[in-house]
Write a protein that holds these residues in place. Structure first.
Motif, short mmCIF file in Angstrom:
data_model
loop_
_atom_site.label_atom_id
_atom_site.label_comp_id
_atom_site.label_asym_id
_atom_site.label_seq_id
_atom_site.Cartn_x
_atom_site.Cartn_y
_atom_site.Cartn_z
N VAL B 21 -65.79 108.21 52.14
CA VAL B 21 -64.79 109.05 52.87
C VAL B 21 -63.71 109.52 51.67
CG1 VAL B 21 -63.35 109.84 54.28
CG2 VAL B 21 -65.88 109.49 54.91
N SER B 22 -63.03 108.27 50.95
CA SER B 22 -61.87 108.66 50.37
C SER B 22 -62.20 109.14 49.01
CB SER B 22 -61.27 107.16 50.29
OG SER B 22 -61.97 105.92 50.00
N ALA B 23 -63.42 108.52 48.47
CA ALA B 23 -64.06 109.29 47.22
C ALA B 23 -64.03 110.72 47.33
CB ALA B 23 -65.37 108.63 46.77
N VAL B 27 -62.16 113.73 45.33
CA VAL B 27 -63.20 114.63 44.45
C VAL B 27 -62.56 115.95 44.77
CG1 VAL B 27 -65.24 115.64 43.92
CG2 VAL B 27 -65.17 112.96 44.06
N PHE B 28 -62.20 116.15 46.17
CA PHE B 28 -61.73 117.50 46.40
C PHE B 28 -60.19 117.73 46.40
CE2 PHE B 28 -66.02 117.48 48.32
CZ PHE B 28 -66.54 118.91 47.93
N LEU B 34 -60.32 114.45 35.15
CA LEU B 34 -60.32 112.99 34.80
C LEU B 34 -59.96 112.28 36.30
CD1 LEU B 34 -58.77 112.78 31.18
CD2 LEU B 34 -61.22 112.42 32.19
N SER B 35 -59.01 112.71 36.97
CA SER B 35 -58.75 112.12 38.14
C SER B 35 -59.82 112.28 39.02
CB SER B 35 -57.55 112.98 38.96
OG SER B 35 -56.64 113.58 37.74
N ARG B 36 -60.60 113.22 39.17
CA ARG B 36 -61.77 113.59 40.21
C ARG B 36 -62.66 112.33 39.64
NH1 ARG B 36 -62.63 119.59 40.65
NH2 ARG B 36 -60.71 120.15 41.65
N ALA B 39 -61.58 108.99 41.01
CA ALA B 39 -62.06 108.88 42.47
C ALA B 39 -63.39 108.91 42.70
CB ALA B 39 -61.51 109.97 43.31
N ALA B 40 -64.42 109.56 41.87
CA ALA B 40 -65.86 109.67 42.25
C ALA B 40 -66.46 108.18 41.85
CB ALA B 40 -66.57 110.65 41.70
#
Lengths: 310, 117
Positions: B21-23, B27-28, B34-36, B39-40
């Protein structure tokens, strides 16, 4: 009428006739010529007739807003209409799993009760799609093949023909991390694809899924090591040969079994012992044929979309 | 013993769900590619591992355990590499990289762009 004659030189029909008479090269030359010189006299000739049309006024702000409102209202209406139809249809569907549903007829009962004896396939789905309904699956393989042919007709680069030495298109330089990982993964992926294909009559899977896995493995290989590596064993020629032989084998072998089956003749294809790897009659071989076609088509489509050639 | 296994698998699955869920949130909500990716990619390796561990514990030791381990291995091999390639592509094609984030070594970015041409 004058306009018609002027356009005739550039019309598709004229191009088609020229292509029929003179072949590809003449058409290419004509197209390049027409691109270089965009027929300025055409506009001059038609210009005197043009004033009959009123010059297009820019839409006023009010009118644009009204059009926008109409557009929104119409799209909402359309969506609500479609939703209404779908909901109505869904409401009148038979309940899930009901005994009186049209799907519960003698056909599916026969598949389930006698499928194992009649086809020899432990995987009943394989028995259905490659034995009872093999004609259907042949059509599906051909649809895939026809799609690949159409894409190749449209996308294969004009300058690159058989026997050329230089590959068209931009080749990004490969990544060392991707290469090291691919060295481990590509053989495993290909092996897994073969396992799915060859065990199609024993376990879930079959030609379509296994072929897709193998195609993905080939694409990964081409991505990591560059196209020269895959071209050692997979060229356009390979694509042609594999597709031709796999589809003809499918069509001919099923024609044989349909012919003997429909006429009550003795067929040398038997169901064998269910559960063995060489059993279920033609199904393993048909799975292999379908898998090869799917694999080649996937990889071929990737190739033409990326570079304009396999 | 049975309730202990259930509790362990539930804890692992819930932790995996939290990580995933935190991923999704990252992502959103993050602004730059690059930050996404961060996270992913970083989070879904951990999330998938814990989810599958939860499933392994719930299932008990059987043939399926080895298959799930193979799935974990496969995803751990492929997912970071895919993110690495996406990140590399982003560095190559994004001309305003220095405006979006702090670039530690601009010479490296330039080198990467030139090697791709």
């Amino acid at each position: 009428m004058a306009r018609l004659r002027d356009d005739w030189e550039h019309s598709p029909w004229r191009n088609f006739l020229r292509w029929l008479r003179e072949g590809d090269d003449a058409l290419d030359r004509a197209m390049i010529a027409s691109l270089d010189a965009p027929a300025p006299e055409l506009r001059e000739e038609t210009a005197p007739e043009a004033p009959a049309l009123p010059a297009e006024e820019p839409l006023s702000e009010k009118r644009r807003r009204r059009l926008r409102a109409i557009y929104i209202a119409l799209s909402v209406l359309l969506c609500v209409g479609i939703i209404g139809v779908l909901v109505r249809t869904a409401g009148s569907l038979p309940s899930f799993g009901g005994a009186e549903n049209p799907a519960n007829n003698e056909v599916s009962r026969r598949y389930i009760e006698q499928g194992l004896q009649e086809t020899g396939a432990v995987n009943l789905v394989a028995g259905m799609i490659l034995d009872y309904r093999a004609f259907d699956t042949l059509g599906e393989s051909n649809v895939l093949f026809a799609a690949a042919c159409a894409v190749m007709l449209l996308l294969r680069a004009l300058g690159w023909r058989e026997g050329g030495t230089e590959l068209p298109g931009h080749e990004p330089h490969s990544d060392i991390i991707l290469q090291k990982i691919s060295m481990v993964l590509v053989p495993l992926i290909l092996l897994y694809g073969m396992y799915v294909i060859l065990n199609g009559h024993l376990s879930p899977g079959g030609g379509f899924s296994g072929g897709a896995v193998m195609g993905a493995g080939l694409i990964l290989c081409a991505n990591a090591f560059g196209i020269e590596v895959t071209r050692r064993f997979f060229t356009f020629r390979t694509f042609q040969l594999v597709s031709l032989f796999a589809l003809s084998f499918y069509a001919l072998s099923k024609a044989y079994s349909f012919f003997t089956g429909a006429n009550g003749l003795h067929s040398f294809i038997t169901a064998g012992t269910p559960g063995r790897i060489f059993s279920a009659g033609l199904i393993p071989y048909l799975n292999l044929a379908v898998g090869l076609v799917v694999c080649c088509t996937m990889y071929g489509l990737y190739g033409v979309f990326r570079r304009g050639d396999v | 013993m049975e309730w202990f296994r259930f509790a362990l698998s539930a804890a692992l699955t819930l932790f995996g769900l939290f990580v995933l869920v935190s991923a999704v949130l990252g992502v959103f909500r993050f602004r730059y590619a690059l930050s996404r990716i961060h996270a992913a990619a970083l989070v879904d390796t951990l999330g998938i591992l814990t989810m599958l561990c939860g499933l392994m514990v719930a299932q008990g030791f059987s043939d399926a355990t080895w298959k799930m381990l193979a799935v974990v291995g496969f995803l751990w091999l492929t997912s970071p590499v895919a993110s690495h390639l996406i990140g590399r592509l982003e560095v190559t094609v994004n001309d305003d990289l220095a405006e979006d984030m702090a670039v530690a070594d601009p010479a490296l970015v330039r080198e990467e762009k030139e090697s791709e041409d």
